[in-house]
Design a protein around this motif. Structure first.
Motif, PDB file in Angstrom:
ATOM      1  N   ASP A  65      10.968  20.207  -2.881  1.00 25.86           N
ATOM      2  CA  ASP A  65      10.766  19.691  -1.533  1.00 25.86           C
ATOM      3  C   ASP A  65       9.778  18.530  -1.579  1.00 25.86           C
ATOM      4  O   ASP A  65       8.786  18.582  -2.317  1.00 25.86           O
ATOM      5  N   PRO A  66      10.009  17.478  -0.803  1.00 27.01           N
ATOM      6  CA  PRO A  66       9.048  16.367  -0.782  1.00 27.01           C
ATOM      7  C   PRO A  66       7.749  16.781  -0.120  1.00 27.01           C
ATOM      8  O   PRO A  66       7.728  17.699   0.714  1.00 27.01           O
ATOM      9  N   ASN A  67       6.685  16.133  -0.528  1.00 24.12           N
ATOM     10  CA  ASN A  67       5.407  16.324   0.144  1.00 24.12           C
ATOM     11  C   ASN A  67       5.437  15.488   1.417  1.00 24.12           C
ATOM     12  O   ASN A  67       5.095  14.312   1.409  1.00 24.12           O
ATOM     13  N   SER A  68       5.876  16.110   2.500  1.00 22.45           N
ATOM     14  CA  SER A  68       6.073  15.391   3.755  1.00 22.45           C
ATOM     15  C   SER A  68       4.812  15.465   4.613  1.00 22.45           C
ATOM     16  O   SER A  68       4.167  16.506   4.695  1.00 22.45           O
ATOM     17  N   TYR A  69       4.483  14.346   5.245  1.00 19.63           N
ATOM     18  CA  TYR A  69       3.320  14.334   6.134  1.00 19.63           C
ATOM     19  C   TYR A  69       3.427  13.152   7.081  1.00 19.63           C
ATOM     20  O   TYR A  69       4.269  12.257   6.910  1.00 19.63           O
ATOM     21  N   TYR A  70       2.596  13.153   8.105  1.00 16.92           N
ATOM     22  CA  TYR A  70       2.487  12.029   9.024  1.00 16.92           C
ATOM     23  C   TYR A  70       1.204  11.271   8.719  1.00 16.92           C
ATOM     24  O   TYR A  70       0.153  11.872   8.497  1.00 16.92           O
ATOM     25  N   GLU A  71       1.309   9.955   8.727  1.00 15.11           N
ATOM     26  CA  GLU A  71       0.128   9.092   8.608  1.00 15.11           C
ATOM     27  C   GLU A  71      -0.167   8.542   9.999  1.00 15.11           C
ATOM     28  O   GLU A  71       0.649   7.845  10.595  1.00 15.11           O
ATOM     29  N   THR A 109     -19.949   8.108  13.747  1.00 13.31           N
ATOM     30  CA  THR A 109     -19.556   9.111  12.757  1.00 13.31           C
ATOM     31  C   THR A 109     -19.477  10.488  13.380  1.00 13.31           C
ATOM     32  O   THR A 109     -18.541  11.258  13.127  1.00 13.31           O
ATOM     33  N   SER A 110     -20.464  10.810  14.206  1.00 15.38           N
ATOM     34  CA  SER A 110     -20.493  12.124  14.861  1.00 15.38           C
ATOM     35  C   SER A 110     -19.288  12.306  15.773  1.00 15.38           C
ATOM     36  O   SER A 110     -18.662  13.362  15.803  1.00 15.38           O
ATOM     37  N   PHE A 111     -18.939  11.252  16.520  1.00  8.07           N
ATOM     38  CA  PHE A 111     -17.823  11.342  17.452  1.00  8.07           C
ATOM     39  C   PHE A 111     -16.515  11.576  16.704  1.00  8.07           C
ATOM     40  O   PHE A 111     -15.717  12.445  17.074  1.00  8.07           O
ATOM     41  N   VAL A 112     -16.265  10.794  15.628  1.00  7.97           N
ATOM     42  CA  VAL A 112     -15.030  10.924  14.865  1.00  7.97           C
ATOM     43  C   VAL A 112     -14.919  12.317  14.253  1.00  7.97           C
ATOM     44  O   VAL A 112     -13.853  12.947  14.275  1.00  7.97           O
ATOM     45  N   LYS A 113     -16.045  12.825  13.732  1.00  8.92           N
ATOM     46  CA  LYS A 113     -16.041  14.147  13.119  1.00  8.92           C
ATOM     47  C   LYS A 113     -15.668  15.217  14.135  1.00  8.92           C
ATOM     48  O   LYS A 113     -14.814  16.075  13.875  1.00  8.92           O
ATOM     49  N   LYS A 114     -16.280  15.166  15.331  1.00 10.78           N
ATOM     50  CA  LYS A 114     -15.988  16.165  16.352  1.00 10.78           C
ATOM     51  C   LYS A 114     -14.564  16.031  16.875  1.00 10.78           C
ATOM     52  O   LYS A 114     -13.891  17.030  17.146  1.00 10.78           O
ATOM     53  N   MET A 115     -14.103  14.796  17.004  1.00  6.99           N
ATOM     54  CA  MET A 115     -12.747  14.581  17.509  1.00  6.99           C
ATOM     55  C   MET A 115     -11.704  15.139  16.544  1.00  6.99           C
ATOM     56  O   MET A 115     -10.754  15.810  16.947  1.00  6.99           O
ATOM     57  N   LEU A 116     -11.880  14.887  15.223  1.00  8.52           N
ATOM     58  CA  LEU A 116     -10.925  15.385  14.245  1.00  8.52           C
ATOM     59  C   LEU A 116     -10.998  16.903  14.114  1.00  8.52           C
ATOM     60  O   LEU A 116      -9.983  17.571  13.875  1.00  8.52           O
ATOM     61  N   GLN A 117     -12.206  17.471  14.269  1.00  7.33           N
ATOM     62  CA  GLN A 117     -12.325  18.924  14.246  1.00  7.33           C
ATOM     63  C   GLN A 117     -11.561  19.541  15.415  1.00  7.33           C
ATOM     64  O   GLN A 117     -10.864  20.554  15.260  1.00  7.33           O
ATOM     65  N   ALA A 118     -11.702  18.925  16.582  1.00  9.20           N
ATOM     66  CA  ALA A 118     -10.990  19.420  17.758  1.00  9.20           C
ATOM     67  C   ALA A 118      -9.487  19.315  17.564  1.00  9.20           C
ATOM     68  O   ALA A 118      -8.732  20.241  17.881  1.00  9.20           O
ATOM     69  N   LEU A 119      -9.043  18.190  17.013  1.00 12.62           N
ATOM     70  CA  LEU A 119      -7.620  17.981  16.790  1.00 12.62           C
ATOM     71  C   LEU A 119      -7.096  18.939  15.726  1.00 12.62           C
ATOM     72  O   LEU A 119      -5.971  19.447  15.821  1.00 12.62           O
ATOM     73  N   THR A 122      -6.374  15.452   7.250  1.00 10.42           N
ATOM     74  CA  THR A 122      -7.194  14.915   6.171  1.00 10.42           C
ATOM     75  C   THR A 122      -7.573  13.477   6.521  1.00 10.42           C
ATOM     76  O   THR A 122      -6.695  12.628   6.722  1.00 10.42           O
ATOM     77  N   LEU A 123      -8.857  13.214   6.617  1.00  9.11           N
ATOM     78  CA  LEU A 123      -9.334  11.877   6.959  1.00  9.11           C
ATOM     79  C   LEU A 123      -9.139  10.938   5.775  1.00  9.11           C
ATOM     80  O   LEU A 123      -9.582  11.206   4.666  1.00  9.11           O
ATOM     81  N   PHE A 175      -5.754   9.040   9.471  1.00  8.35           N
ATOM     82  CA  PHE A 175      -5.782  10.396   8.929  1.00  8.35           C
ATOM     83  C   PHE A 175      -4.353  10.891   8.703  1.00  8.35           C
ATOM     84  O   PHE A 175      -3.392  10.364   9.270  1.00  8.35           O
ATOM     85  N   LEU A 176      -4.234  11.877   7.823  1.00  7.37           N
ATOM     86  CA  LEU A 176      -2.934  12.447   7.478  1.00  7.37           C
ATOM     87  C   LEU A 176      -2.789  13.820   8.123  1.00  7.37           C
ATOM     88  O   LEU A 176      -3.747  14.592   8.193  1.00  7.37           O
ATOM     89  N   VAL A 177      -1.576  14.110   8.573  1.00  6.07           N
ATOM     90  CA  VAL A 177      -1.251  15.425   9.127  1.00  6.07           C
ATOM     91  C   VAL A 177      -0.213  16.046   8.197  1.00  6.07           C
ATOM     92  O   VAL A 177       0.919  15.564   8.108  1.00  6.07           O
ATOM     93  N   SER A 178      -0.612  17.091   7.490  1.00  5.63           N
ATOM     94  CA  SER A 178       0.269  17.707   6.502  1.00  5.63           C
ATOM     95  C   SER A 178       0.311  19.206   6.712  1.00  5.63           C
ATOM     96  O   SER A 178      -0.511  19.777   7.442  1.00  5.63           O
TER      97      SER A 178
END
Length: 334
Positions: A150-156, A172-182, A194-195, A218-221
């Motif tokens: 199977d391919p390693n499929s992901y969204y960029e 930096t703090s905002f991006v970290k919290k936003m990605l954690q929430a997402l 993955t950032l 960031f990548l969504v895998s």
């Protein structure tokens, strides 16, 4: 001489960040569970060969193969007297049974825990009598067996944010919290974020002067089987379906950020999403030596199939072609 006190984040920015986290919680609570899907056991499938063109058989790495018959469609419905089956592969004649394969008394070949070096041309010599009065008949039944994964499929995903001054730790703090929430939103789908890049730059905008902007990628895998704990992953839910669900949730997440900014009365927060900058790209990444080509492999269009035509016999020293030189590699990345 007085030192200028370092200005902390404004109340408007803190309020906007709180709204963003609240949005994430609401999306987490509203995330539907992906339904379980069942896959067919390959060993229950049977492949019939041909005496003309070789029949292609696709076997997933580390899995068992379908049952490969030493018969043609015509011979399946015929009576064979004193049949003799002899299989021949890339490494020579095949024995009745070993750790990697098994041949039944009726000539059916089954691979166990398939490895890529088993790929190649396989033939079965069938000798039999149509009846006791006629002479023996000989058939040579041909197959090409391909290893696939199977391919390693992901969204960029890439987006831009209006930012505080580039030396501010608030970015930096905002991006970290936003990605954690997402990340919390898509965790129920056994997916992760993955950032890849988070850079602040000064941008000269048309009719708007200089602005500070965060360039975010960031990548969504999907999670590997050993990482995932959800019942969905344990039951082998469809990876592409889960990733599509994650993509839909991410788009909704950013669209609702736009609504928050539109409804916000001045002053605007220091960090906020810039409408129109969201880009989501689907990527299929095959490991070296494998590639996707629906034209050459129409029965396995979404598989990472090993090598290219003519290079399926690694035991004879033929190696896979480099990505840039082979039509076999049609994916965005190799």
């Amino acid at each position: 001489m007085r030192r200028r006190r370092r200005r902390g984040p404004s109340s408007a920015s803190l309020g906007f960040c709180f709204s963003l986290l609240t949005l994430a919680v609401s999306l987490v609570q509203g995330t539907p569970q992906d339904p379980h899907s069942s896959k067919i056991d390959p060993t229950t499938l049977k492949v019939v060969g041909s005496t003309n063109l070789p029949v292609k058989v696709y076997v997933k790495l580390t899995h068992n193969s379908p049952r490969i018959l030493c018969l043609t469609n015509h011979l399946r419905n015929s009576e064979l007297i004193d049949p003799i089956f002899q299989w021949h592969g890339p490494g020579g004649d095949l024995v009745t049974e070993n750790q990697t394969m098994k041949i039944s008394p009726t000539g059916t070949l089954l691979f166990r825990h398939f490895k890529d070096d088993l790929s190649g041309v396989y033939t079965c010599s069938l000798v039999f009598k149509p009846n006791t009065e006629e002479a023996e008949k000989n058939y040579l039944i041909k197959y090409i067996v391909y290893a696939y994964s199977d391919p390693n499929s992901y969204y960029e995903v890439s987006a831009r944010y209006h930012a505080a001054p580039c030396n501010s730790i608030y970015n930096t703090s905002f991006v970290k919290k936003m990605l954690q929430a997402l990340g919390q939103i898509i965790a129920k789908l056994s997916c992760e974020i993955t950032l890849q890049k988070s850079e602040c730059h000064r941008v000269k905008m048309q009719r708007a002067g200089l602005q500070n902007q965060i360039f975010l990628t960031f990548l969504v895998s999907h999670l590997d089987a050993d990482k995932a704990r959800s019942s969905c992953q344990k039951n082998t839910c469809d990876v592409s379906r889960r990733l599509r669900k994650a993509k839909d949730i991410i788009e909704k997440f950013f669209n609702q950020q736009i609504e928050l900014v539109v409804k916000k009365t001045s002053p605007l927060p220091e960090v906020y999403f810039i409408e129109g900058t969201l880009q989501i790209v689907w990527v299929n990444h095959c490991v070296a030596g494998y590639g996707i080509n629906p034209l050459l492999h129409p029965h396995c269009p979404n598989c990472c199939v090993i090598c290219s035509p003519g290079s399926y016999n690694p035991r004879e020293g033929v190696h896979c072609l480099p990505c840039a030189k082979s039509l076999e590699y049609g994916a965005k990345h190799c």
